[in-house]
Design a protein around this motif. Structure first.
Motif, PDB file in Angstrom:
ATOM      1  N   ALA A   1     -28.560 -21.285 -47.962  1.00 24.56           N
ATOM      2  CA  ALA A   1     -29.441 -22.140 -47.502  1.00 24.56           C
ATOM      3  C   ALA A   1     -28.878 -23.180 -46.357  1.00 24.56           C
ATOM      4  O   ALA A   1     -29.220 -23.554 -45.275  1.00 24.56           O
ATOM      5  CB  ALA A   1     -30.047 -22.937 -48.704  1.00 24.56           C
ATOM      6  N   GLY A   2     -27.681 -23.759 -46.874  1.00 22.91           N
ATOM      7  CA  GLY A   2     -27.153 -24.737 -46.127  1.00 22.91           C
ATOM      8  C   GLY A   2     -26.603 -24.230 -44.874  1.00 22.91           C
ATOM      9  O   GLY A   2     -26.484 -24.956 -43.837  1.00 22.91           O
ATOM     10  N   ASP A   3     -26.175 -23.002 -45.047  1.00 19.28           N
ATOM     11  CA  ASP A   3     -25.741 -22.226 -43.493  1.00 19.28           C
ATOM     12  C   ASP A   3     -26.676 -22.256 -42.456  1.00 19.28           C
ATOM     13  O   ASP A   3     -26.390 -22.563 -41.366  1.00 19.28           O
ATOM     14  CB  ASP A   3     -25.323 -20.839 -43.810  1.00 19.28           C
ATOM     15  CG  ASP A   3     -24.192 -20.813 -45.072  1.00 19.28           C
ATOM     16  OD1 ASP A   3     -23.277 -21.720 -45.100  1.00 19.28           O
ATOM     17  OD2 ASP A   3     -24.140 -19.743 -45.768  1.00 19.28           O
TER      18      ASP A   3
ATOM     19  N   GLY B   1     -28.917 -20.922 -53.013  1.00 19.13           N
ATOM     20  CA  GLY B   1     -29.882 -20.465 -52.199  1.00 19.13           C
ATOM     21  C   GLY B   1     -31.071 -21.086 -52.486  1.00 19.13           C
ATOM     22  O   GLY B   1     -31.401 -21.651 -53.767  1.00 19.13           O
ATOM     23  N   LEU B   2     -32.021 -21.307 -51.632  1.00 19.08           N
ATOM     24  CA  LEU B   2     -33.297 -21.915 -51.763  1.00 19.08           C
ATOM     25  C   LEU B   2     -34.281 -21.273 -52.764  1.00 19.08           C
ATOM     26  O   LEU B   2     -34.909 -21.872 -53.723  1.00 19.08           O
ATOM     27  CB  LEU B   2     -33.926 -21.938 -50.267  1.00 19.08           C
ATOM     28  CG  LEU B   2     -33.467 -23.149 -49.539  1.00 19.08           C
ATOM     29  CD1 LEU B   2     -34.241 -23.139 -48.170  1.00 19.08           C
ATOM     30  CD2 LEU B   2     -34.020 -24.628 -50.103  1.00 19.08           C
TER      31      LEU B   2
ATOM     32  N   SER C   1     -27.331 -11.978 -55.793  1.00 19.29           N
ATOM     33  CA  SER C   1     -27.382 -11.604 -54.362  1.00 19.29           C
ATOM     34  C   SER C   1     -28.088 -12.466 -53.468  1.00 19.29           C
ATOM     35  O   SER C   1     -28.933 -13.391 -53.800  1.00 19.29           O
ATOM     36  CB  SER C   1     -28.137 -10.242 -54.274  1.00 19.29           C
ATOM     37  OG  SER C   1     -28.157  -9.744 -52.951  1.00 19.29           O
ATOM     38  N   ILE C   2     -27.748 -12.574 -52.252  1.00 18.19           N
ATOM     39  CA  ILE C   2     -28.465 -13.294 -51.213  1.00 18.19           C
ATOM     40  C   ILE C   2     -29.728 -12.611 -50.972  1.00 18.19           C
ATOM     41  O   ILE C   2     -30.483 -13.274 -50.527  1.00 18.19           O
ATOM     42  CB  ILE C   2     -27.612 -13.537 -49.942  1.00 18.19           C
ATOM     43  CG1 ILE C   2     -26.429 -14.306 -50.368  1.00 18.19           C
ATOM     44  CG2 ILE C   2     -28.336 -14.201 -49.032  1.00 18.19           C
ATOM     45  CD1 ILE C   2     -25.183 -14.469 -49.367  1.00 18.19           C
TER      46      ILE C   2
END
Length: 316
Positions: free
Chosen positions: A130-132, A206-207, A231-232
């Motif tokens: 998310a932050g990326d 992650g969001l 997992s992403i």
């Protein structure tokens, strides 16, 4: 000396583990170890202390790490400037988005445009957390971010100061499981709080994971979970759920076909579904003509739309 050797060394210094660093660099461990050895031979020094657990850097390795980081930062910044220059000249907009939105939302959304905006998917972003995404906007690495967003505030949300957004749609995260022969879910959320269920989860930074945990915390009687894998990408979760290893939440758009055919079934009723918004973010201070034209064409949530008048019975 190849740039990838420097990136290998940075990955090894960060993970302090040959196997994990090799996985990050998408190579086998023997190949990765050979590249590190060649790097040491090229530099004429031992850079890694292999006698410690976890691995550590020698004094020469510490010195070399700083050089690697500086070189890779400069190369990345130069690449970004050149790519940005070329894309601005072409009038293209770089769109960063998770893989599931690129595959299952973006094509249908663009199909609704008489003249689609000049979007170029930034495929590096499919592996981002998310932050990326928002850091990339701040670095001017991309022009737009398309992402899932919880409708209610959650703890640890990414910083969005200086950004504006439009809501393009909505999604529901559906809890899914492989069915038993009688059609019931192999892993059911209705089992109750005394049961522990195997979970194929999203990355904890992650969001989607933030939204899931916030939703579950508000539900009474939720079972405990034993996380088997994180997992992403929802596609990886879908594959493992389909193999019967555990249950997992998946975007409804991605599993409609599986639910319709019975390949997967819902692991719980509607109270377990997690609502999400699909948002498009941009920097407030960007003034690229193509970006401004796109933003102008999107509905502004601050301006209510005038309702369409209903014809009276006397109208022709």
């Amino acid at each position: 000396m190849e740039l990838r050797w420097l990136e290998d060394f940075i990955a090894l210094a960060r993970t302090q583990h040959f196997s994990r660093a090799a996985e990050e660099q998408n190579v086998t461990q023997p190949t990765f170890s050979r590249r590190i050895k060649l790097l040491e031979e090229e530099m004429g020094a031992t850079l890694i202390n292999r006698q410690t657990l976890p691995l550590s850097l020698t004094p020469a390795g510490e010195e070399f790490l700083g050089l690697c980081q500086e070189v890779t930062r400069r190369v990345a910044a130069t690449r970004q400037r050149l790519a940005h220059l070329a894309e601005e000249q072409a009038g293209q907009l770089r769109l960063a988005a998770p893989q599931s939105l690129l595959a299952h939302f973006l094509p249908a959304w663009l199909a609704n445009w008489a003249s689609p905006p000049p979007l170029t998917p930034y495929l590096r972003a499919t592996g981002w957390l998310a932050g990326d995404f928002f850091e990339a906007l701040a670095r001017d690495e991309c022009d737009l971010v398309l992402c899932y967003w919880p409708p209610d505030a959650c703890p640890q949300m990414p910083e969005t100061e200086g950004l504006v957004h439009r809501c393009l749609g909505s999604e529901r995260m559906i809890p899914t499981s492989l069915p038993e022969t009688d059609g019931r879910p192999r892993f059911s959320l209705e089992a109750g709080a005394r049961f522990t269920l195997p979970l194929i989860a999203y990355h904890p930074r992650g969001l989607i994971d933030l939204a899931l945990r916030s939703h579950l915390d508000a539900l009474p009687g939720a079972p405990r979970f034993r996380v088997l894998h994180e997992s992403i990408q929802s596609g990886n979760i879908r594959e493992l759920v389909g193999l019967g290893y555990g249950l997992g939440w998946l975007p409804e758009r991605t599993v409609r076909g599986d639910l319709a055919t019975g390949r997967l079934v819902r692991a719980g009723d509607a109270r377990w579904e997690v609502p999400l918004e699909i948002r498009l973010y941009r920097r407030r201070d960007r003034g690229q003509p193509a970006l401004e034209a796109l933003w102008e064409a999107l509905p502004d949530p601050a301006v209510p739309r005038r309702p369409t008048p209903i014809p009276s019975p006397e109208s022709p």
